[in-house]
Scaffold this active site. Structure first.
Site, PDB file in Angstrom:
ATOM      1  N   CYS A   2       7.849  -5.920  -1.506  1.00 50.01           N
ATOM      2  CA  CYS A   2       8.467  -7.232  -1.394  1.00 50.01           C
ATOM      3  C   CYS A   2       8.978  -7.710  -2.751  1.00 50.01           C
ATOM      4  O   CYS A   2       8.318  -7.539  -3.772  1.00 50.01           O
ATOM      5  CB  CYS A   2       7.527  -8.292  -0.845  1.00 50.01           C
ATOM      6  SG  CYS A   2       6.815  -7.878   0.731  1.00 50.01           S
ATOM      7  N   ARG A  27      12.027  -2.785  -4.029  1.00 48.03           N
ATOM      8  CA  ARG A  27      10.637  -3.164  -3.753  1.00 48.03           C
ATOM      9  C   ARG A  27      10.359  -3.279  -2.252  1.00 48.03           C
ATOM     10  O   ARG A  27       9.215  -3.479  -1.838  1.00 48.03           O
ATOM     11  CB  ARG A  27      10.314  -4.515  -4.416  1.00 48.03           C
ATOM     12  CG  ARG A  27      10.491  -4.508  -5.919  1.00 48.03           C
ATOM     13  CD  ARG A  27      10.180  -5.874  -6.485  1.00 48.03           C
ATOM     14  NE  ARG A  27       8.816  -6.240  -6.196  1.00 48.03           N
ATOM     15  CZ  ARG A  27       7.775  -5.877  -6.925  1.00 48.03           C
ATOM     16  NH1 ARG A  27       7.950  -5.146  -8.008  1.00 48.03           N
ATOM     17  NH2 ARG A  27       6.563  -6.246  -6.594  1.00 48.03           N
ATOM     18  N   TRP A  74       8.851  -5.673   2.429  1.00 41.78           N
ATOM     19  CA  TRP A  74       8.309  -4.354   2.791  1.00 41.78           C
ATOM     20  C   TRP A  74       7.088  -4.674   3.646  1.00 41.78           C
ATOM     21  O   TRP A  74       6.102  -5.211   3.150  1.00 41.78           O
ATOM     22  CB  TRP A  74       7.924  -3.597   1.523  1.00 41.78           C
ATOM     23  CG  TRP A  74       7.518  -2.181   1.747  1.00 41.78           C
ATOM     24  CD1 TRP A  74       8.357  -1.120   1.989  1.00 41.78           C
ATOM     25  CD2 TRP A  74       6.199  -1.630   1.719  1.00 41.78           C
ATOM     26  NE1 TRP A  74       7.625   0.040   2.107  1.00 41.78           N
ATOM     27  CE2 TRP A  74       6.302  -0.232   1.946  1.00 41.78           C
ATOM     28  CE3 TRP A  74       4.926  -2.174   1.516  1.00 41.78           C
ATOM     29  CZ2 TRP A  74       5.198   0.609   1.981  1.00 41.78           C
ATOM     30  CZ3 TRP A  74       3.830  -1.322   1.552  1.00 41.78           C
ATOM     31  CH2 TRP A  74       3.972   0.046   1.786  1.00 41.78           C
ATOM     32  N   ASN A 100       4.396 -12.140  -1.754  1.00 43.58           N
ATOM     33  CA  ASN A 100       4.215 -10.694  -1.914  1.00 43.58           C
ATOM     34  C   ASN A 100       2.716 -10.470  -2.130  1.00 43.58           C
ATOM     35  O   ASN A 100       2.116 -11.147  -2.952  1.00 43.58           O
ATOM     36  CB  ASN A 100       5.040 -10.253  -3.136  1.00 43.58           C
ATOM     37  CG  ASN A 100       4.747  -8.834  -3.567  1.00 43.58           C
ATOM     38  OD1 ASN A 100       4.282  -8.016  -2.781  1.00 43.58           O
ATOM     39  ND2 ASN A 100       5.026  -8.547  -4.821  1.00 43.58           N
ATOM     40  N   GLY A 101       2.124  -9.548  -1.393  1.00 44.01           N
ATOM     41  CA  GLY A 101       0.679  -9.311  -1.525  1.00 44.01           C
ATOM     42  C   GLY A 101       0.016  -9.430  -0.169  1.00 44.01           C
ATOM     43  O   GLY A 101       0.683  -9.356   0.864  1.00 44.01           O
ATOM     44  N   GLU A 476       5.015  18.255  -7.234  1.00 39.37           N
ATOM     45  CA  GLU A 476       5.932  17.130  -7.457  1.00 39.37           C
ATOM     46  C   GLU A 476       7.303  17.414  -6.829  1.00 39.37           C
ATOM     47  O   GLU A 476       7.911  16.536  -6.226  1.00 39.37           O
ATOM     48  CB  GLU A 476       6.025  16.858  -8.968  1.00 39.37           C
ATOM     49  CG  GLU A 476       7.119  15.900  -9.412  1.00 39.37           C
ATOM     50  CD  GLU A 476       7.055  14.506  -8.790  1.00 39.37           C
ATOM     51  OE1 GLU A 476       6.117  14.194  -8.039  1.00 39.37           O
ATOM     52  OE2 GLU A 476       7.999  13.726  -9.039  1.00 39.37           O
ATOM     53  N   LYS A 480       9.197  15.247  -3.847  1.00 32.48           N
ATOM     54  CA  LYS A 480      10.593  14.775  -3.864  1.00 32.48           C
ATOM     55  C   LYS A 480      11.262  15.097  -2.536  1.00 32.48           C
ATOM     56  O   LYS A 480      11.946  14.280  -1.952  1.00 32.48           O
ATOM     57  CB  LYS A 480      11.393  15.425  -4.989  1.00 32.48           C
ATOM     58  CG  LYS A 480      10.974  15.195  -6.428  1.00 32.48           C
ATOM     59  CD  LYS A 480      10.983  13.791  -6.923  1.00 32.48           C
ATOM     60  CE  LYS A 480       9.655  13.139  -6.722  1.00 32.48           C
ATOM     61  NZ  LYS A 480       9.399  11.858  -7.331  1.00 32.48           N
ATOM     62  N   GLU A 483       9.909  12.848   0.372  1.00 32.43           N
ATOM     63  CA  GLU A 483      10.211  11.418   0.384  1.00 32.43           C
ATOM     64  C   GLU A 483      11.699  11.127   0.492  1.00 32.43           C
ATOM     65  O   GLU A 483      12.077  10.127   1.075  1.00 32.43           O
ATOM     66  CB  GLU A 483       9.574  10.708  -0.814  1.00 32.43           C
ATOM     67  CG  GLU A 483      10.012  11.209  -2.148  1.00 32.43           C
ATOM     68  CD  GLU A 483       9.212  10.601  -3.290  1.00 32.43           C
ATOM     69  OE1 GLU A 483       8.517   9.604  -3.088  1.00 32.43           O
ATOM     70  OE2 GLU A 483       9.314  11.131  -4.397  1.00 32.43           O
ATOM     71  N   HIS A 499      -5.107  32.797   1.140  1.00 31.59           N
ATOM     72  CA  HIS A 499      -6.376  32.335   1.723  1.00 31.59           C
ATOM     73  C   HIS A 499      -6.158  31.494   2.976  1.00 31.59           C
ATOM     74  O   HIS A 499      -6.939  30.596   3.267  1.00 31.59           O
ATOM     75  CB  HIS A 499      -7.184  31.565   0.675  1.00 31.59           C
ATOM     76  CG  HIS A 499      -7.567  32.422  -0.489  1.00 31.59           C
ATOM     77  ND1 HIS A 499      -8.582  33.346  -0.443  1.00 31.59           N
ATOM     78  CD2 HIS A 499      -7.023  32.532  -1.726  1.00 31.59           C
ATOM     79  CE1 HIS A 499      -8.669  33.975  -1.593  1.00 31.59           C
ATOM     80  NE2 HIS A 499      -7.726  33.505  -2.395  1.00 31.59           N
ATOM     81  N   LYS A 601       9.252   0.873  -4.056  1.00 37.81           N
ATOM     82  CA  LYS A 601       9.093   1.410  -5.400  1.00 37.81           C
ATOM     83  C   LYS A 601       7.749   1.075  -6.013  1.00 37.81           C
ATOM     84  O   LYS A 601       7.106   1.898  -6.631  1.00 37.81           O
ATOM     85  CB  LYS A 601      10.207   0.883  -6.300  1.00 37.81           C
ATOM     86  CG  LYS A 601      10.134   1.419  -7.716  1.00 37.81           C
ATOM     87  CD  LYS A 601      11.348   2.218  -8.049  1.00 37.81           C
ATOM     88  CE  LYS A 601      11.190   3.048  -9.290  1.00 37.81           C
ATOM     89  NZ  LYS A 601      10.987   4.454  -8.989  1.00 37.81           N
TER      90      LYS A 601
HETATM   91  C1  F6R Z   1       7.359   9.043  -5.865  1.00 43.42           C
HETATM   92  C2  F6R Z   1       6.990   7.719  -6.292  1.00 43.42           C
HETATM   93  C3  F6R Z   1       5.595   7.249  -6.045  1.00 43.42           C
HETATM   94  C4  F6R Z   1       5.066   6.605  -7.310  1.00 43.42           C
HETATM   95  C5  F6R Z   1       3.664   6.026  -7.099  1.00 43.42           C
HETATM   96  C6  F6R Z   1       3.109   5.447  -8.383  1.00 43.42           C
HETATM   97  O1  F6R Z   1       8.678   9.351  -6.230  1.00 43.42           O
HETATM   98  O2  F6R Z   1       7.791   7.006  -6.836  1.00 43.42           O
HETATM   99  O3  F6R Z   1       4.773   8.292  -5.631  1.00 43.42           O
HETATM  100  O4  F6R Z   1       5.041   7.555  -8.326  1.00 43.42           O
HETATM  101  O5  F6R Z   1       3.732   5.053  -6.119  1.00 43.42           O
HETATM  102  O6  F6R Z   1       3.953   4.455  -8.871  1.00 43.42           O
HETATM  103  P1  F6R Z   1       3.911   3.989 -10.381  1.00 43.42           P
HETATM  104  O7  F6R Z   1       4.352   5.158 -11.228  1.00 43.42           O
HETATM  105  O8  F6R Z   1       4.886   2.842 -10.457  1.00 43.42           O
HETATM  106  O9  F6R Z   1       2.501   3.593 -10.678  1.00 43.42           O
END
Ligand code: F6R
Length: 606
Positions: A2, A27, A74, A100-101, A476, A480, A483, A499, A601
């Site tokens: 949010c 957000r 969100w 937000n929260g 990682e 990517k 997501e 295994h 984000k």
């Molecule tokens: C993946 C992604 C999330 C963040 C995670 C931590 O691309 O963006 O997995 O890495 O939510 O977020 P931060 O780095 O802001 O603590």
């Protein structure tokens, strides 16, 4: 998680609020809305969907107002519906609230309000706030008093703001564990979940701390403590980013722009070698046990760091996903808990660090957003200076964090005399070559990766394999893919395959293998074994490797050959390939690249 934006003072704030929540859409983007003060009456407009569409559909820019708040959602409590979209008004429509929260005690409060005759129209935890304000205003006839009373009975986390027709030229807001800041202009004041809400209008910000509330009008603002009600004198923070750096700059998506910014962000990270890391290294030296933390991508950054510390500094520091920290870690004043966080607001990481602090542990973090909660909480922070990362998917921030953690490991190793100055300098040279190599790879390999991604975009199952330090790169890169392309991708250590998962290998499973340079003999050969295992079962293998063309002709179904590089930086270059492969698969599948479904984000909820 949010986004909140608000403004008071301009002749017409509609455009400002529009830009504010549009810049905060990373957000959350399930639904959005505004509350505008119009001739002492609150006008609400809201809808499900994104900000641009909402403004166009409802002609919001045409609505005149000098005071207003806006929200992009969100969903946490309640489905994505018009009824659950913020802002919420009180029954008599004298208060409009955005939040937000999570208000954790909203159920008993809602039950009580219902008994008292208040009508509810949403499933959200937020709606109670508007009713509580109205209820307490009735008894006190004072908006600030009603606000304080409400703040003192709600539990949970919040950044919240409201306007009231009882004081039409003001915005009220408060914060506990969700980010909120004020923007201070000459004859206009702003609020925002982060700087992006008002960066085009002022570079002067006041960052609210937990347990503070603020009242803003055109010419003044005051910040007070919720409990004592005393005024708090807050410093002005000068925002160093400008709005230009947050724009797409000709790239079709922020994700691609941010991938291409990596040579620059790595150079910035490397500047810290000269000045910015000695305090942090001391923290590592002084602590008896160190935990590396992060969640999602930053967990993989922490995992990567685990290998780097082991390889360079001969130290074993466990990496823990922040959300599992409480269940696993036994920390005390001899411990250091060091985390990575792009936003500096992630709930899981923030609460793990708070827990560590409460046990007397030392804390540190590498963070991209200055003034963020984690940056302010920890004993020592490294500001990575990667610039705004707008795409919900983290790329440049994560790669820079890996570089910074490599520098820390090198400095620690030097201090502990595990490596000589000569070895340190060799590592440093390798890192300094990295920006140029990545630039070359981006320029020369993108087209090929694009074609490869198009060719295989219908594959629904990918295995990402790597051994040793290539394992977190595999994890990682797989994240990517999941997501941004919504394609199933599983990261796994190469040695683990036999295994169990090997049983899955058939025409429908596609493997990507991150192959180390042959100079890393043991790791290289071990990786080759896992490729052979797949090929022996006629499985598809895309090899990302550093050997010459033609040398492995029979081994790979497809290969992506990278220039010869030092083994220290080889995994980081492969990560860039993982990012691009996910990006181009997503564009080929026409995904919403910068705002993938169901994600946000900055995840500021538990
Ligand atoms: C993946 C992604 C999330 C963040 C995670 C931590 O691309 O963006 O997995 O890495 O939510 O977020 P931060 O780095 O802001 O603590």
């Amino acid at each position: 998680m949010c986004g909140i934006s608000g403004a008071v003072g301009l002749k017409n704030i509609s455009q400002v609020l529009f830009e504010g929540i549009r810049n905060l859409e990373y957000r959350g983007y399930d639904s959005c809305g505004v509350a505008l003060m119009n001739k002492k009456r609150i006008v609400i407009k809201k809808d499900i969907g994104g900000v641009e569409e909402f403004y166009r559909k409802h002609n919001v820019l045409q609505m005149e107002s000098k005071t207003g708040i806006a929200h992009t959602r969100w969903a946490t409590h309640g489905k994505v519906t018009l009824e659950n979209t913020h802002p919420f008004t009180s029954n008599e429509k004298n208060f409009a609230v955005v939040h937000n929260g999570i208000i954790s005690n909203y159920r008993p409060l809602r039950d009580q309000l219902k008994k008292e005759g208040y009508k509810f129209f949403s499933e959200t935890d937020t709606e109670i706030l508007a009713h509580l304000l109205e209820k307490f205003y009735k008894s006190s006839r004072n908006v600030e008093k009603a606000f304080i009373k409400m703040l003192n009975i709600i539990e949970g986390t919040f950044a919240l703001a409201f306007i009231s027709s009882h004081l039409p030229d003001h915005i009220f807001c408060a914060k506990r564990e969700s980010p909120l800041m004020l923007g201070i202009g000459d004859e206009v004041k702003f609020i925002g979940s982060d700087f992006n809400a008002f960066i085009d209008h002022t570079k002067n910000a006041v960052i609210l701390d937990d347990g503070e509330y603020a009242i803003l009008s055109r010419d003044a603002y005051v910040v007070k403590n919720i409990l004592s009600k005393d005024e708090v004198i807050k410093p002005i923070t000068k925002i160093e980013w400008d709005s230009e750096t947050t724009k797409k700059g000709g790239y079709p998506h922020y994700m691609l722009k941010e991938i291409y910014e990596q040579p620059q962000t790595i150079s910035t990270a490397l500047d810290l070698e000269a000045s910015g890391l000695d305090d942090i290294v001391d923290l590592f030296v002084e602590s008896e046990n160190v935990y590396l933390l992060g969640v999602g991508t930053t967990f993989y950054v922490a995992k990567y760091a685990k290998y780097i510390f082991s390889k360079i500094a001969k130290e074993f520091f466990p990496s823990i996903s922040s959300d599992e920290f409480l269940a696993l870690a036994n920390v005390d004043k001899r411990s250091l808990v060091f985390s990575a966080s792009q936003s500096g607001e992630t709930y899981d990481t923030l609460s793990a660090l708070k827990h560590a602090k409460s046990k007397g542990a030392r804390t540190g973090a590498v963070v991209n957003v200055m003034g963020s909660s984690i940056a302010r909480l920890v004993d020592k922070v490294v500001l990575q200076g990667s610039g705004p990362e707008i795409c919900v998917i983290s790329t440049k921030a994560a790669l820079s964090q890996m570089v910074i953690l490599t520098l820390i490991a090198m400095k620690l190793a030097l201090k502990k005399k595990v490596i000589t100055r000569k070895v340190y300098n060799t590592h440093l040279r390798a890192l300094r070559e990295l920006p140029e190599i990545i630039e070359g790879v981006l320029n020369e390999r993108s087209g090929f990766i694009h074609r490869l991604a198009n060719k295989y975009s219908s594959s629904r199952n990918w295995l990402y394999l790597g051994r040793g330090i290539y394992y977190p790169i595999a994890l990682e890169s797989a994240l990517k893919m999941k997501e941004v392309a919504y394609v199933h991708a599983e990261g796994m250590p190469g040695g683990f395959l036999k295994h169990g998962t090997l049983a899955m290998i058939d025409d429908d499973i596609f493997s990507i293998v991150f192959v180390p340079p042959p100079e890393d003999k043991a790791l290289y050969e071990a990786t080759m074994h896992c490729i052979e295992e797949i090929r022996a079962r006629s499985g598809f293998v895309l090899g990302i490797h550093f050997t010459q063309q033609g040398k492995n002709q029979d081994l790979y179904s497809e290969e992506l050959i990278l220039p010869k590089v030092p083994s220290l930086t080889a995994p980081l270059i492969q990560l860039v390939i993982g990012q691009l492969f996910a990006y181009f698969t997503a564009t080929s599948l026409k995904r919403n690249v910068d705002k993938p479904r169901s994600l946000a984000k900055s995840v500021t909820v538990a």
